[in-house]
Scaffold this motif. Structure first.
Motif, mmCIF file in Angstrom:
data_model
loop_
_atom_site.group_PDB
_atom_site.id
_atom_site.type_symbol
_atom_site.label_atom_id
_atom_site.label_comp_id
_atom_site.label_asym_id
_atom_site.label_seq_id
_atom_site.Cartn_x
_atom_site.Cartn_y
_atom_site.Cartn_z
ATOM 1 N N ARG A 92 39.047 50.667 44.513
ATOM 2 C CA ARG A 92 38.951 51.664 43.446
ATOM 3 C C ARG A 92 38.853 50.990 42.081
ATOM 4 O O ARG A 92 38.029 51.369 41.244
ATOM 5 N N GLN A 96 35.595 51.083 39.549
ATOM 6 C CA GLN A 96 35.738 51.571 38.173
ATOM 7 C C GLN A 96 35.249 50.530 37.178
ATOM 8 O O GLN A 96 34.576 50.855 36.194
ATOM 9 N N TYR A 97 35.578 49.283 37.457
ATOM 10 C CA TYR A 97 35.158 48.197 36.569
ATOM 11 C C TYR A 97 33.636 48.076 36.542
ATOM 12 O O TYR A 97 33.016 48.012 35.474
ATOM 13 N N GLN A 99 31.418 50.221 37.229
ATOM 14 C CA GLN A 99 30.780 51.413 36.662
ATOM 15 C C GLN A 99 31.100 51.592 35.181
ATOM 16 O O GLN A 99 30.590 52.501 34.533
ATOM 17 N N ASN A 101 34.015 52.412 33.927
ATOM 18 C CA ASN A 101 34.875 53.582 33.738
ATOM 19 C C ASN A 101 36.323 53.243 33.413
ATOM 20 O O ASN A 101 37.161 54.132 33.317
ATOM 21 N N LEU A 102 36.622 51.963 33.261
ATOM 22 C CA LEU A 102 37.990 51.583 32.915
ATOM 23 C C LEU A 102 38.179 51.657 31.404
ATOM 24 O O LEU A 102 37.289 51.291 30.637
#
Length: 203
Positions: A92, A96-97, A99, A101-102
């Motif tokens: 996960r 996120q990284y 994409q 999204n972090l």
């Protein structure tokens, strides 16, 4: 020597030097295949003691547009960001990284300047002084440039941190570093390493 352009397009080199390049053999180096990227990531993860299972390394290896150097940077950044955010290196987190999204870790001019000092092997006192020696001017300008890029602090606040009365000094520093980055691969690498220290993502 390796380059992203053929000898005839290396505009910043002296003509007599590019003529010598023409006299050699030019060979294209194709991007790494998936299997090679996977094996390279597994090797680096083991050498750097980064606890990323094969499943997570596969997610990174699927990024076809990353060079070997960029793959290594991703591994080191994942390690840094997970430590700063206190999150486990699981699927996960890696997704996120990749994409973007972090939430980037919060930073400040003070934190940035300390990271710059470590990279340039100088001190806070020297970088915030009025000394105009090039060995202090360059790291000082880098710290101002990164403070402007990575924080919401005003020009006046950044200038005040460096004991400057006029924020035009910060504007000049940002323009100078931006110009230098276009010409100097070495400086780009230094800025990249500083960002990695701060947990800033390069993807």
């Amino acid at each position: 020597m390796s380059a992203t352009k053929p000898p005839g397009e290396l505009a910043l080199f002296l003509k007599k030097l590019t003529n010598r390049f023409h006299g050699g053999i030019c060979a294209a180096i194709p991007p790494l295949e998936f299997q090679s990227r996977q094996e390279l990531l597994e090797f680096w993860a083991e050498v750097e003691a980064i606890p990323l299972p094969k499943k997570e390394l596969t997610l990174i290896a699927q990024k076809k547009d990353l060079s070997p150097r960029e793959l290594f940077a991703v591994l080191k950044q994942l390690q840094t960001v997970s430590r700063i955010n206190r999150q486990p290196l699981d699927s996960r987190f890696v997704k996120q990284y990749l994409q973007g999204n972090l939430e980037p870790p919060r930073t400040s001019t003070a934190k940035i300047t300390r990271a710059v000092c470590r990279e340039f092997k100088t001190t806070l006192a020297e970088i915030r002084s009025a000394n105009r020696s090039q060995q202090y001017v360059l790291p000082r300008q880098c710290a101002m440039f990164l403070s402007r890029e990575l924080t919401d602090e005003s020009l006046a606040k950044i200038a005040n941190y460096f004991n400057r009365k006029n924020h035009s000094t910060v504007i000049h520093a940002c323009r100078q570093i931006q110009t230098d980055l276009e010409k100097s691969p070495g400086l780009r690498q230094q800025i990249s390493r500083i960002k990695q220290q701060l947990g800033v993502y390069l993807l």
